[in-house]
Design an enzyme around this catalytic site. Structure first.
Site, PDB file in Angstrom:
ATOM      1  N   ASP A  68       7.852  27.064  22.601  1.00 47.32           N
ATOM      2  CA  ASP A  68       8.488  25.753  22.918  1.00 47.32           C
ATOM      3  C   ASP A  68       7.304  24.884  23.644  1.00 47.32           C
ATOM      4  O   ASP A  68       6.815  25.599  24.702  1.00 47.32           O
ATOM      5  CB  ASP A  68       9.964  25.648  23.675  1.00 47.32           C
ATOM      6  N   PHE A 154      -2.801  18.493  15.995  1.00 45.38           N
ATOM      7  CA  PHE A 154      -1.691  17.840  15.527  1.00 45.38           C
ATOM      8  C   PHE A 154      -1.005  17.239  16.799  1.00 45.38           C
ATOM      9  O   PHE A 154      -1.453  17.558  17.894  1.00 45.38           O
ATOM     10  CB  PHE A 154      -1.006  18.876  14.936  1.00 45.38           C
ATOM     11  N   GLY A 155       0.181  16.563  16.608  1.00 48.42           N
ATOM     12  CA  GLY A 155       0.995  16.398  17.899  1.00 48.42           C
ATOM     13  C   GLY A 155      -0.051  15.237  18.701  1.00 48.42           C
ATOM     14  O   GLY A 155      -0.568  14.477  18.022  1.00 48.42           O
ATOM     15  N   ASP A 157      -2.808  15.908  20.274  1.00 52.85           N
ATOM     16  CA  ASP A 157      -4.070  16.290  20.576  1.00 52.85           C
ATOM     17  C   ASP A 157      -5.235  15.004  20.376  1.00 52.85           C
ATOM     18  O   ASP A 157      -5.971  15.220  21.083  1.00 52.85           O
ATOM     19  CB  ASP A 157      -4.474  17.202  19.173  1.00 52.85           C
TER      20      ASP A 157
END
Length: 201
Positions: A68, A154-155, A157
């Protein structure tokens, strides 16, 4: 040793598999076993990771590994935090990396303090009712840019600039990221625990 990864994120699978391969661990996503995603009702990364690991172990009958992770921004009192993946969705937007990044930039418009950290909790359990879960935490310090930069990752970044490396996370090669990231830091701790408690490697 085969572990179920309590995630269907293909990029996360690649990162984690590379980190744990030296221990002889093979990760298989829960989705490939027909296991649905677990609820994530808690306010901390560690509690959500534990819930996901127990869920995957219960439905697969195999040991499980859960991650998580997210981004915590000082000026936003730690938000998005555990809601990182659903940050835009929570505000009525869509669930996507681009939408999440756009909301974060809006929330930080005109804010001078842009300190942030990527946070990762990794949890491994031998079974759904394992009384001794392995828990590791990693934190990667940086600052949020005013616009995305870089094509990889990703996210969040593209927004997360790492001063020590002089680049955004999205600009780093996979090898560099896997040495420095919050996930790498947590994985290094977990590897020690795998060796000591599970006698792997």
């Amino acid at each position: 040793m085969k572990l179920v990864l309590a995630s269907n994120n293909a990029k996360k699978l690649v990162e984690l598999q590379a980190l744990f391969t030296p221990l002889g661990i093979e990760l298989v996503t829960q989705g490939s076993l027909g296991i649905p995603e677990a609820e994530e009702p808690f306010d901390t990364f560690a509690e959500n990771a534990l819930a996901k690991a127990r869920h995957a172990a219960r439905l697969s009958g195999l040991p499980a590994l859960a991650d998580d992770s997210g981004i915590s921004v000082d000026a936003l009192d730690g938000a998005p935090g555990v809601r990182s993946a659903r940050y835009a969705l929570d505000a009525g937007g869509e669930k996507s990396d681009a939408a999440n990044n756009e909301r974060l930039l809006r929330e930080l418009a005109g804010v001078a303090d842009r300190r942030a950290r990527f946070v990762c909790a990794l949890v491994a359990v031998r079974s759904a009712d394992d009384p001794e879960p392995l828990i590791a935490m990693g934190r990667w310090m940086g600052e949020i840019l005013t616009a995305p930069s870089g094509e990889g990752g990703f996210g969040y970044d593209p927004l997360m600039h790492i001063p020590a490396l002089g680049q955004t996370v999205a600009s780093l090669g996979a090898e560099v990221k896997n040495r420095h990231s919050h996930r790498a830091l947590a994985a290094a701790q977990l590897i020690e625990q795998f060796r000591a408690a599970w006698h792997l490697g």
